[in-house]
Design an enzyme around this catalytic site. Structure first.
Site, PDB file in Angstrom:
ATOM      1  N   ASP A  96       1.067  -1.379   0.189  1.00 27.44           N
ATOM      2  CA  ASP A  96       0.048   0.238   0.044  1.00 27.44           C
ATOM      3  C   ASP A  96       0.463   1.234   0.026  1.00 27.44           C
ATOM      4  OD1 ASP A  96      -1.601  -1.783   0.763  1.00 27.44           O
ATOM      5  OD2 ASP A  96      -2.245  -1.503   2.492  1.00 27.44           O
TER       6      ASP A  96
HETATM    7  N1  URA Z   1      -1.468  -5.947   4.585  1.00 24.58           N
HETATM    8  C1  URA Z   1      -1.671  -4.916   4.175  1.00 24.58           C
HETATM    9  O1  URA Z   1      -2.524  -4.072   5.442  1.00 24.58           O
HETATM   10  N2  URA Z   1      -0.979  -3.437   3.055  1.00 24.58           N
HETATM   11  C2  URA Z   1       0.455  -4.239   2.465  1.00 24.58           C
HETATM   12  O2  URA Z   1       0.901  -2.976   1.886  1.00 24.58           O
HETATM   13  C3  URA Z   1       0.994  -4.987   2.575  1.00 24.58           C
HETATM   14  C4  URA Z   1      -0.035  -5.535   3.020  1.00 24.58           C
END
Ligand code: URA
Length: 239
Positions: A96
């Site tokens: 993310d």
């Molecule tokens: N879980 C999340 O919430 N975000 C990520 O980027 C990877 C795993």
């Protein structure tokens, strides 16, 4: 053939074909078309593919604020801004925008495909900074499983790394990778997340690399990834 030539994951290549961007000997092809790379010219957007690319494997410490995509319609900074444009590499899975840490980029389509495919159950470890203590009941729920939209998800392991003031660091290991999974799970069990970093993918730890910087994998690291997905190893790899 497109994935093997480093054009992208198999899924991304299928999308290119479906979008009419792939031609064989000048004729646009549809999904399922066959071609002989030795005698025919295969092009994507008019550019010829090379069936034997130099394989590149990069480990990036992704900073927050960057989206994991090749192009962003909203014009935000992408992880592609942090690595060389050529030879072209592609992110393996996603982190993310607000998540930091280990992101692999490669033009090895088959390896990338397997690393993100759920059937290989490649472990990913995250360090989460939460506000307040890691309550036992919440930790139990993470291990037992939580119902989210896609079904029941659970962590493979969770352990407390330390606490300071009202902040607690926990390590969470997943063997699956649903969208925003760690964030959604922590929210579901009422643990307020302040910071999230991925610190390991399969056998590969993030190690000591500054945010925004990348390094090529060593031959041994590439072999370890191959082993983790049941492949015998690349024919050639440049680091
Ligand atoms: N879980 C999340 O919430 N975000 C990520 O980027 C990877 C795993």
């Amino acid at each position: 053939m497109l994935a093997a030539a480093g054009i992208g994951s198999r899924r991304a290549c299928e999308e290119l074909i479906a979008a009419g961007r792939v031609a064989v000997d000048g004729e646009v092809v549809t999904l399922g078309a066959k071609a002989d790379p030795a005698s025919q010219v295969i092009t994507v957007d008019g550019e010829r593919i090379h069936s034997n690319p130099t394989l590149i494997y990069l480990l990036l410490n992704k900073p927050t604020g960057y989206v994991t995509t090749v192009t962003d319609p909203q014009g935000r900074p992408t992880v592609m801004d942090l690595v060389p444009a050529s030879p072209r590499v592609y992110p393996v899975g996603r982190l993310d925008r607000d998540t930091e840490g280990l992101l692999l980029l490669t033009n090895d389509g088959e390896l990338a495909n397997r690393l993100v495919h759920p059937s290989y159950e490649i472990e990913k470890a995250y360090v989460a900074q939460i506000r307040g203590p890691a309550k036992r009941r919440a930790v139990r729920q993470l291990l037992d499983g939580i119902q989210i939209e896609e079904g029941v998800v659970r962590v493979r392991s969770v352990r407390e790394l330390g606490a300071s003031g009202d902040k607690t660091l926990i390590e969470i290991v997943l063997a699956e990778g649903k969208k925003r999974q760690v964030r959604r799970m922590l929210q579901a069990v009422g643990l307020p997340l302040e910071r999230l970093a991925r610190v390991r993918v399969g056998p590969l730890p993030l190690g000591d690399i500054n945010p925004g910087k990348f390094r090529p994998l060593t031959g041994a690291e590439v072999q370890a990834l191959y082993l983790a997905v049941g492949m015998s190893g690349p024919a050639s790899a440049a680091s």
